[in-house]
Scaffold this motif. Structure first.
Motif, short mmCIF file in Angstrom:
data_model
loop_
_atom_site.label_atom_id
_atom_site.label_comp_id
_atom_site.label_asym_id
_atom_site.label_seq_id
_atom_site.Cartn_x
_atom_site.Cartn_y
_atom_site.Cartn_z
N SER A 5 2.41 8.44 6.70
CA SER A 5 1.97 7.23 6.81
C SER A 5 0.50 7.29 7.24
O SER A 5 -0.17 6.25 7.45
CB SER A 5 2.64 6.49 8.11
OG SER A 5 2.92 7.26 9.12
N MET A 17 2.28 7.12 1.46
CA MET A 17 2.61 5.71 1.78
C MET A 17 1.55 5.43 2.75
O MET A 17 0.94 6.21 3.50
CB MET A 17 3.91 5.52 2.69
CG MET A 17 5.13 5.49 1.64
SD MET A 17 6.78 5.02 2.52
CE MET A 17 7.18 6.52 3.41
N GLU A 20 1.88 0.34 6.41
CA GLU A 20 2.57 -0.90 6.17
C GLU A 20 3.80 -0.76 5.39
O GLU A 20 4.99 -1.00 5.68
CB GLU A 20 1.82 -2.01 5.61
CG GLU A 20 0.62 -2.64 6.47
CD GLU A 20 -0.59 -1.52 6.71
OE1 GLU A 20 -1.20 -1.95 7.51
OE2 GLU A 20 -0.94 -0.67 5.67
N GLU A 21 3.71 0.44 4.42
CA GLU A 21 4.60 0.72 3.48
C GLU A 21 5.64 1.75 4.33
O GLU A 21 6.98 1.48 4.08
CB GLU A 21 4.14 1.54 2.34
CG GLU A 21 3.45 0.77 1.32
CD GLU A 21 2.70 1.53 0.32
OE1 GLU A 21 2.37 0.93 -0.80
OE2 GLU A 21 2.21 2.78 0.50
N ARG A 24 7.87 -0.91 6.55
CA ARG A 24 8.85 -1.56 5.62
C ARG A 24 9.90 -0.61 5.09
O ARG A 24 11.18 -1.04 5.10
CB ARG A 24 8.14 -2.10 4.26
CG ARG A 24 8.99 -2.79 3.52
CD ARG A 24 8.20 -3.67 2.42
NE ARG A 24 7.06 -3.04 1.78
CZ ARG A 24 5.98 -3.16 1.96
NH1 ARG A 24 5.59 -4.01 2.75
NH2 ARG A 24 5.17 -2.38 1.17
#
Length: 93
Positions: A5, A17, A20-21, A24
């Motif tokens: 992240s 990623m 936010e990805e 999710r």
């Protein structure tokens, strides 16, 4: 399991990623916790080193998992005991 992240950039969007990805994806797989990886250690991308932490906190708000953000080297318990982590990145220059 950890989810990358940090170290995100549009040029390698298929490899890392963004926060936010990762938030999710954590919810999509039904994980109980998100221990982020590729954050706060070194810089490859053009974002600030603490930007992933700031974005992860916002992206994880109201989600059904715990966001684990230990200080580098802090033990993390995977046995189901409750634990909390301070926003340590706010106190580092």
């Amino acid at each position: 399991m950890t989810l990358d992240s940090g170290q995100y950039d549009p040029r390698w969007a298929n490899l890392h990623m963004n926060p936010e990805e990762a938030a999710r994806a954590t919810e999509d797989i039904g994980a109980r916790a998100l221990p982020p990886s590729h954050v706060g250690r070194f810089t490859l991308a053009s974002h600030d080193w603490n930007d992933p932490f700031k974005r992860l906190v916002l992206a994880s708000a109201g989600r059904p998992y715990a966001l684990w953000t230990p200080v580098i080297g802090q033990p993390v318990l995977f046995d189901g005991r409750a634990q909390s982590f301070e926003p340590w990145w706010n106190n580092v220059d």
